[in-house]
Design a protein around this motif. Structure first.
Motif, PDB file in Angstrom:
ATOM      1  N   PHE A 254      49.774  34.315  32.183  1.00  0.00           N
ATOM      2  CA  PHE A 254      49.243  35.621  32.591  1.00  0.00           C
ATOM      3  C   PHE A 254      48.410  35.468  33.865  1.00  0.00           C
ATOM      4  CE2 PHE A 254      49.254  37.728  28.120  1.00  0.00           C
ATOM      5  CZ  PHE A 254      50.618  37.873  28.222  1.00  0.00           C
ATOM      6  N   ARG A 255      47.603  34.417  33.910  1.00  0.00           N
ATOM      7  CA  ARG A 255      46.762  34.192  35.085  1.00  0.00           C
ATOM      8  C   ARG A 255      47.611  33.916  36.327  1.00  0.00           C
ATOM      9  NH1 ARG A 255      42.127  29.449  35.708  1.00  0.00           N
ATOM     10  NH2 ARG A 255      41.458  30.007  37.811  1.00  0.00           N
ATOM     11  N   ILE A 256      48.707  33.157  36.153  1.00  0.00           N
ATOM     12  CA  ILE A 256      49.602  32.865  37.287  1.00  0.00           C
ATOM     13  C   ILE A 256      50.212  34.160  37.811  1.00  0.00           C
ATOM     14  CG2 ILE A 256      51.797  31.792  37.907  1.00  0.00           C
ATOM     15  CD1 ILE A 256      51.044  29.487  36.036  1.00  0.00           C
ATOM     16  N   TYR A 261      50.269  38.128  42.051  1.00  0.00           N
ATOM     17  CA  TYR A 261      50.368  39.547  42.403  1.00  0.00           C
ATOM     18  C   TYR A 261      49.223  39.940  43.333  1.00  0.00           C
ATOM     19  CZ  TYR A 261      51.243  44.551  41.611  1.00  0.00           C
ATOM     20  OH  TYR A 261      51.530  45.877  41.778  1.00  0.00           O
ATOM     21  N   ILE A 262      48.019  39.478  43.009  1.00  0.00           N
ATOM     22  CA  ILE A 262      46.850  39.793  43.833  1.00  0.00           C
ATOM     23  C   ILE A 262      46.951  39.115  45.201  1.00  0.00           C
ATOM     24  CG2 ILE A 262      44.360  39.461  44.024  1.00  0.00           C
ATOM     25  CD1 ILE A 262      44.206  39.799  40.988  1.00  0.00           C
ATOM     26  N   HIS A 263      47.335  37.844  45.216  1.00  0.00           N
ATOM     27  CA  HIS A 263      47.427  37.113  46.486  1.00  0.00           C
ATOM     28  C   HIS A 263      48.464  37.733  47.418  1.00  0.00           C
ATOM     29  CE1 HIS A 263      45.551  33.060  45.030  1.00  0.00           C
ATOM     30  NE2 HIS A 263      44.697  34.053  45.055  1.00  0.00           N
ATOM     31  N   ASP A 264      49.581  38.192  46.869  1.00  0.00           N
ATOM     32  CA  ASP A 264      50.626  38.765  47.721  1.00  0.00           C
ATOM     33  C   ASP A 264      50.166  40.032  48.423  1.00  0.00           C
ATOM     34  OD1 ASP A 264      52.434  36.793  47.245  1.00  0.00           O
ATOM     35  OD2 ASP A 264      53.498  37.822  45.646  1.00  0.00           O
ATOM     36  N   MET A 265      49.238  40.747  47.828  1.00  0.00           N
ATOM     37  CA  MET A 265      48.689  41.930  48.500  1.00  0.00           C
ATOM     38  C   MET A 265      47.457  41.593  49.324  1.00  0.00           C
ATOM     39  SD  MET A 265      48.976  45.217  45.981  1.00  0.00           S
ATOM     40  CE  MET A 265      48.058  44.446  44.666  1.00  0.00           C
ATOM     41  N   ASN A 292      34.603  36.466  43.428  1.00  0.00           N
ATOM     42  CA  ASN A 292      34.308  36.277  42.013  1.00  0.00           C
ATOM     43  C   ASN A 292      35.320  37.015  41.138  1.00  0.00           C
ATOM     44  OD1 ASN A 292      32.362  35.433  39.805  1.00  0.00           O
ATOM     45  ND2 ASN A 292      32.297  37.652  39.548  1.00  0.00           N
ATOM     46  N   SER A 293      35.780  38.180  41.588  1.00  0.00           N
ATOM     47  CA  SER A 293      36.746  38.957  40.806  1.00  0.00           C
ATOM     48  C   SER A 293      38.085  38.237  40.729  1.00  0.00           C
ATOM     49  CB  SER A 293      36.929  40.350  41.423  1.00  0.00           C
ATOM     50  OG  SER A 293      35.730  41.080  41.387  1.00  0.00           O
ATOM     51  N   ILE A 294      38.549  37.688  41.862  1.00  0.00           N
ATOM     52  CA  ILE A 294      39.856  37.028  41.875  1.00  0.00           C
ATOM     53  C   ILE A 294      39.828  35.730  41.071  1.00  0.00           C
ATOM     54  CG2 ILE A 294      41.564  35.924  43.382  1.00  0.00           C
ATOM     55  CD1 ILE A 294      40.908  37.952  45.501  1.00  0.00           C
ATOM     56  N   THR A 295      38.704  35.050  41.042  1.00  0.00           N
ATOM     57  CA  THR A 295      38.636  33.760  40.346  1.00  0.00           C
ATOM     58  C   THR A 295      38.152  33.927  38.909  1.00  0.00           C
ATOM     59  OG1 THR A 295      36.434  33.436  41.315  1.00  0.00           O
ATOM     60  CG2 THR A 295      38.302  32.457  42.465  1.00  0.00           C
ATOM     61  N   ASN A 296      36.922  34.360  38.716  1.00  0.00           N
ATOM     62  CA  ASN A 296      36.342  34.394  37.376  1.00  0.00           C
ATOM     63  C   ASN A 296      36.854  35.553  36.538  1.00  0.00           C
ATOM     64  OD1 ASN A 296      34.802  32.124  37.959  1.00  0.00           O
ATOM     65  ND2 ASN A 296      33.068  33.310  38.682  1.00  0.00           N
ATOM     66  N   ASP A 297      36.891  36.766  37.099  1.00  0.00           N
ATOM     67  CA  ASP A 297      37.285  37.925  36.305  1.00  0.00           C
ATOM     68  C   ASP A 297      38.730  37.833  35.837  1.00  0.00           C
ATOM     69  OD1 ASP A 297      34.796  38.954  36.526  1.00  0.00           O
ATOM     70  OD2 ASP A 297      35.264  40.437  38.060  1.00  0.00           O
ATOM     71  N   HIS A 503      45.865  48.007  46.139  1.00  0.00           N
ATOM     72  CA  HIS A 503      47.034  48.854  46.400  1.00  0.00           C
ATOM     73  C   HIS A 503      46.715  49.903  47.458  1.00  0.00           C
ATOM     74  CE1 HIS A 503      50.430  47.832  43.839  1.00  0.00           C
ATOM     75  NE2 HIS A 503      49.578  47.438  42.932  1.00  0.00           N
ATOM     76  N   ARG A 504      45.524  50.451  47.378  1.00  0.00           N
ATOM     77  CA  ARG A 504      45.145  51.465  48.354  1.00  0.00           C
ATOM     78  C   ARG A 504      45.055  50.857  49.761  1.00  0.00           C
ATOM     79  NH1 ARG A 504      41.804  53.764  45.470  1.00  0.00           N
ATOM     80  NH2 ARG A 504      39.979  52.450  45.836  1.00  0.00           N
TER      81      ARG A 504
END
Length: 830
Positions: A254-256, A261-265, A292-297, A503-504
């Motif tokens: 799930f993390r991958i 998905y986040i990195h591609d945007m 912090n959101s991309i790593t820890n959250d 996304h925005r």
């Protein structure tokens, strides 16, 4: 010898009698070659025959389950061993010394696809080629409508009203298709959860049978049942380990998926990582602390959702299985009483559950603030040391730390009363009710028949008690999951906010946070998906740089009504576009890399601080928008344009070679046929070849260091010129690129650009740079500007004034020499 043979004979008779005692199978007269086949056939017949003895059938089930799990374990181990053996043979890992050579780790293709080279073995020379399909921007453009704001509804104590909607949208990223590997992992996890419950039933029955054997004094049956206990322990332990492994594996998968998905945007050609600062929700703690959101959250969210799934699925399965089994022993009245107790407990716990979702979200925000401030200290240690700002920084850090501790303690503080209530109800009240419900069939049977069969009643009570305790444990874990779900809502809300903003920002319709309606100038909460705020036109592939009627406006929530720096800016470099592009870099060989490629044109942009000089570069780089409808920006292709910022950037943990060729990767450098001797020649051109003497010749190119600290300010700026010489763009934009360089080196570098006939734009506050340029754009600072050809009378007059200023300074040379002599005499006396 006689005693040894006698002992062996007794052991043989015991082993032959054991199957008869355990399964009713007589093995006398059976040859050793048919022994295994006979035992397996008898076990299968016991399971299939409903008239076989109950005890024998249960033992047969235990033995077959143990054999199945043992065979699966052995088979998987053998398959893995064969796979490793074939892989080593294929790669030639046996008997070969490791070969040291450069290997590509990842290559980005022109269509956006990625090719990765993964080694088979640590010392293997061959690499496995993995092709990753290019990301589909249309998918993100389509998905952005799923991540619109879901509305402001008052959150309940258990769920946010939008929690399930947010989770259903994020789930499409975690499990994109029905045939995805995560779907199979979920199916396997459910299978093992069902298997664990089923094995729990076996253990409960076997526990009651062992107690019965002890009470009745049947030692032989006790030993047989004890042997079955050790047999069933293996598949039970295997199942528990498999559940934990699958839960962890699912969390990592799930993390991958979510991170990719986040990195591609976040990190793509649309520069979302830069534009996030202009989003109208940039004040949100999620975006302010996006690292912090991309790593820890993301990690906490994936762990939490997998944990909640396991903590809910297992109790539900237990409730179904144990309830069906207990219904035969306790009756419908007992099962109804149990579930009434569950509903009452659930209502009480829900009523007193604290708002953990909000508290967890605030705690994550406080962690991000504390982490970011420490990161700011690391990045600015020298500046803080010069200012002696330790006291102020310590005060700020302590304040952030105290707030973090307050938020962390607040979560634990609000749990105190809830934990007291939870332990009292789930641990003690439910245990007492378990004894009551478990005694119901014994009391009813004894009262109706008047006979008290202690052995049977003891076995039934032990079985019912164990199942009731398991049922109570399942219900308590289900109630505990209420608290886990409350925490999951906080993580889900933060991840959803992050994805919605990405996304925005990633959208082609992003309006840089403008939130006004052009008709009534009122804030429109959903205007972030409209295109009304940004109306300018960008023409790409132009053989030059051209501004036509562009208003330079600072991006803000006010859109085109924001602060205007320059009004209707117009210029073009070169003044007449070059029509012949036959000598582009893509069509010249390596021996011609450093040869002049056509005429060069240059322009100097002058103006005071805050007048909008750097803003022109931001518009050229397309990281700032064009608001006015009739504004036109024409720029060359990405390979023909190179923008140099005020502060030179150096990639962290990169080699010296990586710094010179940035933003090209080392893999692309070698794949394109470049050689290190080109870099050595370039360093000589910009007078940095002395750096190579710090190492053993060209090996210094492989040195890894924090280059922003190793190199001085002037060396960092000359590295920018080295990058220009390497990439050979046709057009260069320089923003204060020589303010840390001596005047003689500055003169050399600008003449170098002219010698190689680059087209360049220089942004500076020093009129002395006029002599290196053909045009001058003077920004007045009150939205006005003036463009002049440096060959005109007006420009010559400006240059004459600069010459007069320099002559006035030269007249004071004698006076300065006298002062210098007087100071030298004073030093001599000292």
């Amino acid at each position: 010898m006689a005693e040894t043979s006698l002992s062996a004979e007794k052991l043989k008779r015991l082993l032959l009698r054991l199957p008869h005692e355990c399964l009713g199978l007589d093995l006398s007269g059976i040859s050793s070659s048919r022994l295994a086949k006979t035992v397996l056939r008898h076990l299968w017949q016991l399971i299939r025959n409903p008239n076989s003895a109950v005890t024998h059938r249960k033992r047969a089930q235990i033995i077959l389950i143990t054999l199945a799990f043992s065979a699966a374990t052995a088979g998987s181990g053998i398959c893995y061993g064969v796979y490793k053996l074939l892989a080593n043979i294929r790669t030639g890992a046996f008997g070969r010394k490791p070969v040291m050579r450069r290997t590509r780790s990842q290559v980005m293709l022109a269509n956006g696809a990625r090719v990765m080279y993964v080694p088979y073995d640590e010392n293997a020379d061959n690499k496995k080629r993995v092709f990753i399909r290019p990301k589909n921007d249309d998918r993100y453009e389509h998905d952005k409508f799923l991540f619109k704001y879901l509305g402001k509804n008052k959150p309940s104590q258990l769920f946010y009203s939008k929690f399930l909607s947010q989770l259903s949208i994020i789930y499409r990223i975690l499990v994109p298709t029905f045939t995805d590997r995560n779907s199979f992992l979920l199916a396997f996890q459910i299978f093992f959860l069902v298997m664990r419950t089923w094995l729990s039933l076996f253990v409960a029955r076997l526990d009651g049978q062992i107690v019965k054997d002890i009470i009745s004094g049947k030692g032989r049956k006790f030993l047989v049942d004890l042997l079955c206990w050790f047999l069933i322990a293996f598949p039970a332990s295997y199942t528990n380990s498999a559940i934990k492994f699958l839960q962890r594996k699912l969390s990592l998968n799930f993390r991958i998926n979510l991170t990719r998905y986040i990195h591609d945007m976040y990190l793509d050609k649309r520069l979302s990582f830069y534009k996030l600062a202009f989003d109208n929700q940039a004040s949100s703690s999620v975006i302010a602390n996006i690292d912090n959101s991309i790593t820890n959250d993301v990690t906490k969210f994936c762990d939490a959702i997998c944990s909640v799934f396991a903590n809910i699925a297992k109790p539900v399965i237990d409730l179904v299985f144990f309830s069906v089994y207990l219904r035969d022993n306790l009756g419908t009245f007992g099962i109804v009483g149990i579930f009434v107790n569950y509903f009452i407990t659930g209502y009480i716990l829900k009523r007193w559950t604290p708002p953990l979702g909000k508290l967890v979200s605030k705690r994550s925000a406080a962690e991000g603030d504390y982490y970011n401030y420490h990161l700011n200290l690391i990045n600015n240690t020298e500046e803080i040391a010069f200012y002696h700002g330790t006291k102020v920084e310590r005060t700020k850090v302590n304040a952030l730390y105290d707030y973090l501790m307050e938020q962390m303690l607040l979560v634990d503080r609000v749990k105190i009363n809830y934990n007291i209530l939870e332990d009292y109800v789930l641990k003690y009240t439910w245990s007492a009710l378990g004894y009551v419900f478990a005694s119901i069939p014994i009391v009813v049977t004894t009262y109706s028949t008047g006979i008290n069969n202690e052995e049977i009643n003891m076995r039934e009570f032990i079985v019912n008690k164990r199942l009731m305790l398991s049922l109570a444990d399942a219900g308590s874990r289900l109630m505990h999951s209420i608290k886990d779900i409350a925490q999951l809502t906080g993580y889900t809300n933060r991840i959803f906010t992050l994805l919605a903003v990405l996304h925005r920002v990633h959208s082609t319709d992003f309006n840089y946070g403008a939130a006004i309606d052009d008709l009534d100038l009122k804030v429109d909460e959903d205007s972030s998906f409209s295109t009304e705020a940004v109306r300018g036109t960008v023409q790409k592939g132009f053989n030059g740089i051209r501004f036509e009627n562009i208003d330079v406006i600072i991006p803000s929530r006010y859109g085109k009504e924001g602060t205007k720096l320059i009004n209707k800016l117009r210029f073009q470099i070169p003044p007449v576009p070059l029509l012949d592009s036959a000598n582009s870099d893509s069509q010249i060989n390596l021996s011609q890399k450093l040869m002049p490629q056509g005429p060069g044109s240059s322009m100097l942009i002058l103006g005071p601080n805050g007048s909008g000089k750097t803003s022109i570069q931001r518009i050229i780089a397309e990281i700032w928008p064009i608001y006015n409808k009739n504004g036109l920006l024409s720029v060359p292709g990405a390979a023909d344009l190179f923008c140099v910022p005020q502060r030179a950037y150096f990639i962290q943990g990169g080699t010296f070679r990586d710094q010179i060729i940035y933003p090209m990767s080392a893999d692309t450098f070698y794949d394109a046929g470049h050689k290190d001797k080109e870099l050595v020649h370039i360093l000589g051109e910009v007078k940095l070849d002395y750096l190579l003497k710090r190492g053993k010749g060209w090996q210094y190119l492989d040195a890894v260091a924090e280059w922003k600290d190793v190199l001085s300010g002037g060396e960092r700026q000359r590295m920018n010129f080295a990058r220009i010489m390497f990439h050979k763009p046709r057009f260069v934009v320089l923003d204060e690129a020589t303010n840390a360089i001596s005047s003689d080196m500055e003169d050399y570098l600008f003449n170098l650009l002219k010698r190689y006939r680059f087209n360049f734009i220089t942004i500076s506050q020093r009129p002395s740079l006029i002599k290196y340029h053909d045009l001058a754009l003077d920004i007045e600072g009150d939205e006005t500007w003036r463009l002049q050809d440096l060959g005109t009378d007006e420009a010559i007059t400006s240059i004459d004034k600069e010459i007069e200023t320099l002559q006035e300074k030269l007249e004071n040379v004698n006076l300065w020499e006298q002062e210098r002599t007087a100071l030298s005499r004073k030093l001599a006396y000292i």
